[in-house]
Design an enzyme around this catalytic site. Structure first.
Site, mmCIF file in Angstrom:
data_model
loop_
_atom_site.group_PDB
_atom_site.id
_atom_site.type_symbol
_atom_site.label_atom_id
_atom_site.label_comp_id
_atom_site.label_asym_id
_atom_site.label_seq_id
_atom_site.Cartn_x
_atom_site.Cartn_y
_atom_site.Cartn_z
ATOM 1 C CG ASP A 1 41.545 41.169 33.726
ATOM 2 O OD1 ASP A 1 42.575 41.609 33.190
ATOM 3 O OD2 ASP A 1 41.353 41.171 34.963
ATOM 4 C CG ASP B 1 39.808 42.584 38.300
ATOM 5 O OD1 ASP B 1 40.289 42.360 37.177
ATOM 6 O OD2 ASP B 1 40.441 43.134 39.219
ATOM 7 C CG ASP C 1 46.597 39.851 38.724
ATOM 8 O OD1 ASP C 1 45.987 39.279 39.662
ATOM 9 O OD2 ASP C 1 47.783 40.185 38.796
#
Ligand SMILES: [Mg+2]
Length: 261
Positions: free
Chosen positions: A7, A203, A9
């Site tokens: 991922d 995240d 961001d």
């Protein structure tokens, strides 16, 4: 060999701040010649723009190593073979991905309404999208994120615009981005490895970890974005998910990965 779907961001950077250890993690992948792809739900940027953004933050990644929900949406439309006329609500990333895949923008009788984040969304755009959907166009949504982290706090994402379009039209979209199996399958296919050999790292429990788990990949949650050391237990409990690894950051992921080899 393992491959990695990573991922952006909250995992490599937060807005305009690189996350400590992210550059070293990418260097490790490149030195070890491990297959990887940076997979993002963000539909606003092209892969070139993502690579430029990463470069400005001290991370060297080729644009070909970036896979966006806009590219996945274009790939999905190509596979449907149900027409070439598209009504688009979105930004550069989506417009350019659709153009590259040979789709023509059509404001009169589109086969599809394709929607991503559009920070110039208006009542007029809502009205047009609803009209096309009422006339039978297929609704495709790049990503379901309702809120996004930004430098100034949370801001509404593509999923919030979609909620308005669905409320008005009564039409539910085909969702492309994480946790949808659509983007996961395309990304795994690009890596060219069996899903069981792929680590999904991110995240966000609800998008990265859920998407990875449903696709049959191994999953690692990093606590540098939406999930943090303070909220991780609550987030995992509410999602009912257990990642294979929970890591404070990417350097700890490498250490834990070496332990489980
Ligand atoms: Mg993230």
């Amino acid at each position: 060999m393992n491959g990695f779907l990573i991922d952006l961001d909250g995992t490599l950077y937060r807005g305009h701040e690189p996350i400590p250890g992210a550059a070293a993690f990418l260097q490790w992948l490149q030195q070890e010649q491990l297959p990887y792809l940076l997979v993002t739900n963000n539909s606003s940027r092209t892969p070139d723009q993502v690579a430029e953004h990463l470069q400005a933050l001290g991370m060297e990644v080729p644009a070909a190593a970036v896979y966006t929900s806009s590219q996945a949406a274009a790939q999905y439309l190509t596979e449907q073979r149900a027409g070439q006329r598209v009504h688009m609500i979105g930004e550069d990333g989506l417009r350019i991905a659709l153009d590259a895949a040979g789709f023509a923008l059509d404001e009169t009788t589109p086969d599809y309404v394709v929607q991503g984040i559009d920070r110039s969304f208006t009542y007029g755009k809502l009205t047009e999208a609803v009209r096309h959907l009422k006339h039978g166009a297929t609704y495709v949504l790049t990503n379901p994120d309702r809120m996004l982290p930004s430098d100034g706090g949370l801001m509404p994402g593509a999923g919030s615009l979609a909620a308005a379009i669905t409320a008005a039209s009564g039409v539910e979209p085909v969702v492309i981005g994480k946790p949808s199996p659509i983007i996961m399958a395309y990304a795994i296919e690009r890596l060219g490895l069996p899903a069981a050999d792929v680590w999904v790292i991110g995240d966000n429990v609800h998008t990265d970890i859920r998407g990875g788990a449903m696709a049959g990949c191994r999953t690692a949650l990093v606590l540098t974005g939406v999930a943090t050391p303070d909220n991780v237990h609550e987030q995992l409990a509410s999602a009912g998910l257990t990642p294979d690894l929970v890591c404070t950051d990417l350097p700890q992921f490498i250490a834990q990965l070496n332990d489980c080899r």
